[in-house]
Design a protein around this motif. Sequence first.
Motif, PDB file in Angstrom:
ATOM      1  N   GLY A 269      -0.621 -21.970 -14.225  1.00  0.00           N
ATOM      2  CA  GLY A 269      -2.011 -21.640 -13.894  1.00  0.00           C
ATOM      3  C   GLY A 269      -2.890 -21.689 -15.137  1.00  0.00           C
ATOM      4  O   GLY A 269      -2.454 -22.121 -16.213  1.00  0.00           O
ATOM      5  N   PHE A 270      -4.110 -21.227 -14.989  1.00  0.00           N
ATOM      6  CA  PHE A 270      -5.086 -21.318 -16.091  1.00  0.00           C
ATOM      7  C   PHE A 270      -4.630 -20.546 -17.339  1.00  0.00           C
ATOM      8  O   PHE A 270      -4.359 -21.134 -18.400  1.00  0.00           O
ATOM      9  CB  PHE A 270      -6.440 -20.820 -15.570  1.00  0.00           C
ATOM     10  CG  PHE A 270      -7.445 -20.451 -16.624  1.00  0.00           C
ATOM     11  CD1 PHE A 270      -7.691 -21.292 -17.721  1.00  0.00           C
ATOM     12  CD2 PHE A 270      -8.181 -19.267 -16.524  1.00  0.00           C
ATOM     13  CE1 PHE A 270      -8.631 -20.949 -18.687  1.00  0.00           C
ATOM     14  CE2 PHE A 270      -9.123 -18.924 -17.483  1.00  0.00           C
ATOM     15  CZ  PHE A 270      -9.336 -19.755 -18.568  1.00  0.00           C
ATOM     16  N   ILE A 271      -4.513 -19.232 -17.226  1.00  0.00           N
ATOM     17  CA  ILE A 271      -4.208 -18.434 -18.423  1.00  0.00           C
ATOM     18  C   ILE A 271      -2.763 -18.682 -18.864  1.00  0.00           C
ATOM     19  O   ILE A 271      -2.475 -18.845 -20.055  1.00  0.00           O
ATOM     20  CB  ILE A 271      -4.474 -16.933 -18.160  1.00  0.00           C
ATOM     21  CG1 ILE A 271      -5.936 -16.726 -17.734  1.00  0.00           C
ATOM     22  CG2 ILE A 271      -4.177 -16.112 -19.410  1.00  0.00           C
ATOM     23  CD1 ILE A 271      -6.296 -15.308 -17.322  1.00  0.00           C
ATOM     24  N   GLY A 272      -1.855 -18.761 -17.866  1.00  0.00           N
ATOM     25  CA  GLY A 272      -0.448 -18.983 -18.184  1.00  0.00           C
ATOM     26  C   GLY A 272      -0.214 -20.295 -18.922  1.00  0.00           C
ATOM     27  O   GLY A 272       0.557 -20.354 -19.880  1.00  0.00           O
ATOM     28  N   SER A 273      -0.889 -21.360 -18.491  1.00  0.00           N
ATOM     29  CA  SER A 273      -0.652 -22.659 -19.143  1.00  0.00           C
ATOM     30  C   SER A 273      -1.186 -22.644 -20.578  1.00  0.00           C
ATOM     31  O   SER A 273      -0.582 -23.228 -21.479  1.00  0.00           O
ATOM     32  CB  SER A 273      -1.277 -23.808 -18.346  1.00  0.00           C
ATOM     33  OG  SER A 273      -2.679 -23.700 -18.320  1.00  0.00           O
ATOM     34  N   ASN A 274      -2.303 -21.953 -20.787  1.00  0.00           N
ATOM     35  CA  ASN A 274      -2.810 -21.828 -22.161  1.00  0.00           C
ATOM     36  C   ASN A 274      -1.863 -20.980 -23.012  1.00  0.00           C
ATOM     37  O   ASN A 274      -1.686 -21.240 -24.210  1.00  0.00           O
ATOM     38  CB  ASN A 274      -4.220 -21.223 -22.165  1.00  0.00           C
ATOM     39  CG  ASN A 274      -5.286 -22.258 -21.844  1.00  0.00           C
ATOM     40  OD1 ASN A 274      -5.642 -23.069 -22.701  1.00  0.00           O
ATOM     41  ND2 ASN A 274      -5.766 -22.280 -20.610  1.00  0.00           N
TER      42      ASN A 274
ATOM     43  N   TYR B  43     -12.435 -17.789 -19.841  1.00  0.00           N
ATOM     44  CA  TYR B  43     -12.907 -19.160 -19.652  1.00  0.00           C
ATOM     45  C   TYR B  43     -12.251 -20.008 -20.721  1.00  0.00           C
ATOM     46  O   TYR B  43     -11.764 -19.489 -21.739  1.00  0.00           O
ATOM     47  CB  TYR B  43     -14.455 -19.239 -19.743  1.00  0.00           C
ATOM     48  CG  TYR B  43     -14.971 -18.939 -21.128  1.00  0.00           C
ATOM     49  CD1 TYR B  43     -15.015 -17.644 -21.605  1.00  0.00           C
ATOM     50  CD2 TYR B  43     -15.371 -19.974 -21.983  1.00  0.00           C
ATOM     51  CE1 TYR B  43     -15.447 -17.366 -22.901  1.00  0.00           C
ATOM     52  CE2 TYR B  43     -15.813 -19.698 -23.273  1.00  0.00           C
ATOM     53  CZ  TYR B  43     -15.838 -18.386 -23.721  1.00  0.00           C
ATOM     54  OH  TYR B  43     -16.246 -18.111 -24.991  1.00  0.00           O
ATOM     55  N   GLY B  44     -12.208 -21.326 -20.493  1.00  0.00           N
ATOM     56  CA  GLY B  44     -11.569 -22.232 -21.447  1.00  0.00           C
ATOM     57  C   GLY B  44     -10.956 -23.408 -20.697  1.00  0.00           C
ATOM     58  O   GLY B  44     -11.185 -23.577 -19.501  1.00  0.00           O
ATOM     59  N   PRO B  45     -10.141 -24.217 -21.401  1.00  0.00           N
ATOM     60  CA  PRO B  45      -9.522 -25.386 -20.788  1.00  0.00           C
ATOM     61  C   PRO B  45      -8.559 -25.016 -19.666  1.00  0.00           C
ATOM     62  O   PRO B  45      -8.014 -23.917 -19.661  1.00  0.00           O
ATOM     63  CB  PRO B  45      -8.726 -26.021 -21.936  1.00  0.00           C
ATOM     64  CG  PRO B  45      -9.241 -25.420 -23.180  1.00  0.00           C
ATOM     65  CD  PRO B  45      -9.812 -24.094 -22.837  1.00  0.00           C
ATOM     66  N   TYR B  46      -8.332 -25.936 -18.752  1.00  0.00           N
ATOM     67  CA  TYR B  46      -7.350 -25.805 -17.667  1.00  0.00           C
ATOM     68  C   TYR B  46      -7.700 -24.728 -16.644  1.00  0.00           C
ATOM     69  O   TYR B  46      -6.825 -24.235 -15.947  1.00  0.00           O
ATOM     70  CB  TYR B  46      -5.925 -25.543 -18.211  1.00  0.00           C
ATOM     71  CG  TYR B  46      -5.400 -26.642 -19.104  1.00  0.00           C
ATOM     72  CD1 TYR B  46      -4.846 -27.799 -18.560  1.00  0.00           C
ATOM     73  CD2 TYR B  46      -5.462 -26.533 -20.496  1.00  0.00           C
ATOM     74  CE1 TYR B  46      -4.368 -28.820 -19.388  1.00  0.00           C
ATOM     75  CE2 TYR B  46      -4.995 -27.543 -21.327  1.00  0.00           C
ATOM     76  CZ  TYR B  46      -4.454 -28.678 -20.763  1.00  0.00           C
ATOM     77  OH  TYR B  46      -3.985 -29.683 -21.582  1.00  0.00           O
ATOM     78  N   GLN B  47      -8.985 -24.330 -16.551  1.00  0.00           N
ATOM     79  CA  GLN B  47      -9.359 -23.362 -15.498  1.00  0.00           C
ATOM     80  C   GLN B  47      -9.766 -24.130 -14.249  1.00  0.00           C
ATOM     81  O   GLN B  47     -10.530 -25.106 -14.322  1.00  0.00           O
ATOM     82  CB  GLN B  47     -10.510 -22.458 -15.970  1.00  0.00           C
ATOM     83  CG  GLN B  47     -10.822 -21.368 -14.943  1.00  0.00           C
ATOM     84  CD  GLN B  47     -11.755 -20.285 -15.464  1.00  0.00           C
ATOM     85  OE1 GLN B  47     -12.622 -20.559 -16.303  1.00  0.00           O
ATOM     86  NE2 GLN B  47     -11.607 -19.064 -14.982  1.00  0.00           N
ATOM     87  N   HIS B  48      -9.300 -23.688 -13.117  1.00  0.00           N
ATOM     88  CA  HIS B  48      -9.572 -24.384 -11.853  1.00  0.00           C
ATOM     89  C   HIS B  48     -11.079 -24.461 -11.595  1.00  0.00           C
ATOM     90  O   HIS B  48     -11.777 -23.430 -11.692  1.00  0.00           O
ATOM     91  CB  HIS B  48      -8.893 -23.634 -10.701  1.00  0.00           C
ATOM     92  CG  HIS B  48      -8.795 -24.452  -9.453  1.00  0.00           C
ATOM     93  ND1 HIS B  48      -9.888 -24.758  -8.680  1.00  0.00           N
ATOM     94  CD2 HIS B  48      -7.727 -25.045  -8.868  1.00  0.00           C
ATOM     95  CE1 HIS B  48      -9.497 -25.491  -7.653  1.00  0.00           C
ATOM     96  NE2 HIS B  48      -8.193 -25.677  -7.742  1.00  0.00           N
ATOM     97  N   PRO B  49     -11.591 -25.627 -11.241  1.00  0.00           N
ATOM     98  CA  PRO B  49     -13.035 -25.773 -11.029  1.00  0.00           C
ATOM     99  C   PRO B  49     -13.566 -25.099  -9.767  1.00  0.00           C
ATOM    100  O   PRO B  49     -14.615 -25.497  -9.263  1.00  0.00           O
ATOM    101  CB  PRO B  49     -13.236 -27.296 -10.950  1.00  0.00           C
ATOM    102  CG  PRO B  49     -11.948 -27.908 -11.262  1.00  0.00           C
ATOM    103  CD  PRO B  49     -10.870 -26.894 -11.136  1.00  0.00           C
TER     104      PRO B  49
ATOM    105  N   SER C 139      -0.317 -29.544 -16.078  1.00  0.00           N
ATOM    106  CA  SER C 139      -1.046 -28.816 -17.142  1.00  0.00           C
ATOM    107  C   SER C 139      -0.121 -28.452 -18.303  1.00  0.00           C
ATOM    108  O   SER C 139      -0.599 -28.144 -19.402  1.00  0.00           O
ATOM    109  CB  SER C 139      -1.660 -27.525 -16.596  1.00  0.00           C
ATOM    110  OG  SER C 139      -2.641 -27.806 -15.633  1.00  0.00           O
ATOM    111  N   ILE C 140       1.201 -28.445 -18.043  1.00  0.00           N
ATOM    112  CA  ILE C 140       2.128 -28.044 -19.131  1.00  0.00           C
ATOM    113  C   ILE C 140       3.262 -29.049 -19.361  1.00  0.00           C
ATOM    114  O   ILE C 140       4.063 -28.874 -20.278  1.00  0.00           O
ATOM    115  CB  ILE C 140       2.760 -26.646 -18.850  1.00  0.00           C
ATOM    116  CG1 ILE C 140       3.384 -26.579 -17.445  1.00  0.00           C
ATOM    117  CG2 ILE C 140       1.751 -25.533 -19.068  1.00  0.00           C
ATOM    118  CD1 ILE C 140       4.228 -25.314 -17.227  1.00  0.00           C
ATOM    119  N   GLU C 141       3.311 -30.085 -18.537  1.00  0.00           N
ATOM    120  CA  GLU C 141       4.465 -30.998 -18.564  1.00  0.00           C
ATOM    121  C   GLU C 141       4.744 -31.538 -19.968  1.00  0.00           C
ATOM    122  O   GLU C 141       5.887 -31.524 -20.435  1.00  0.00           O
ATOM    123  CB  GLU C 141       4.197 -32.163 -17.601  1.00  0.00           C
ATOM    124  CG  GLU C 141       5.425 -33.001 -17.354  1.00  0.00           C
ATOM    125  CD  GLU C 141       5.225 -33.954 -16.189  1.00  0.00           C
ATOM    126  OE1 GLU C 141       4.073 -34.126 -15.726  1.00  0.00           O
ATOM    127  OE2 GLU C 141       6.234 -34.527 -15.743  1.00  0.00           O
TER     128      GLU C 141
END
Length: 343
Positions: A13-18, A193-199, A49-51
Amino acid sequence: MIKKTILITGGAGFIGSNFVRNICVRTDVKKEFDFFIIDSLTYAGNYFSIEDVVNKNKNLSFEQIDLRHSERVMSFLKSLNFCGVIHFAAESHVDRSISGPDIFVETNVLGTINLLKVSLEKFKTNPQFLYLQISTDEVYGSLGANDPAFTERHVLKPNSPYSSSKASADLFVRSYYKTYGLPVLITRCSNNYGPYQHPEKLIPLMIENAKSDKKLPVYGKGENVRDWIYVDDHNDAVWEVFTKGKIGEVYNIGGESEQVNLDVVKMIIKKLGKNESLINYVTDRLGHDLRYAMDITKIKKELGWRPKKTFEAGLDQTIDWYIKNSMWSKKVLERANYTNSTN
Ligand code: NAD
Ligand code: DAU
């Protein structure tokens, strides 16, 4: 040195992938820790997002697991050797919780209980075991315009089905500490907020729509206030709490950057060189919380953490990322199924 393995839930997800991209592969962290990432890959979780980072780093592994499936969670995780959990996985979008609360109970409450049960089994054979619950400022409810910011002592007064499910999970985490002595920590953070957050969330939605000259749906009068934090600042705080926090404690995390929604939208319009005529005032969110603000005195004093990125710098960086990564948003939106949040 024998490396420790930490379980990360919701790592796609967003925060997890970051967190995976920026904390798990940090040189100092990599030396000491392996990470086992699990995620059910809902509409909000994207393995792509993490591959690249999972393939490149030997200390990372991934398995698709749904926390709602208690037997699978029990059987798979019982056989996995890990000494701590950072639990990011959740249904996270308030609007979806208003149109369909059930899955919020299933994942956020029952899924958390499944994880707590496995954690307790691990704790029985490893007294050093540690469980970290990633929670939210929304469990405290809403503030009036002039109220002081939420401290950790604020009563839990959630208003939406989403925040109620998160508050409920927090209480179960607390009960596992009080009843069974499971070593737990809870962090409550403000809007990331930041990269990889769902639009589907405010900032990336506005960026994506403005980029293609689509209307920008502002709820109500756009007067609601959120305390914004750049996702890397949040994740740095999570790691500080996980490695140095006092067992049984709650830590507030925030960006000390309150912004009115309409101002955020206008900043995005300006940065993209678009016109404010794109703003479209739409029907307000039901039960829309007016204001969130976090008092982060405790984490500053006890752990020496503070947010580093200003909102202006973080927003610029985020907009640049969405401009350069339009294929990511396209793939996410193509995958998303807006009537059913599971696969
Ligand atoms: P997100 O929706 O982007 O990601 C959630 C992840 O959890 C996804 O990868 C999804 O596939 C996974 N997931 C959902 N249901 C699952 C299930 N049943 N089993 C396994 N995995 C499942 O959310 P996010 O914004 O990254 O939020 C992560 C956590 O941080 C959540 O617990 C959320 O409540 C909390 N939080 C978010 C914010 C924010 O501003 N985004 C702020 C404070 C706290
Ligand atoms: O405060 C932490 C929480 O922040 C997290 O726990 C949640 O998981 C996360 O989704 C976020 O919740 P919000 O409801 O604050 O975020 P969202 O991006 O959905 O909305 C931010 C504000 O913008 C809110 O006041 C509603 C408003 N909004 C949102 C959308 C999607 C709009 O005006 N228009 C929109 O289209």
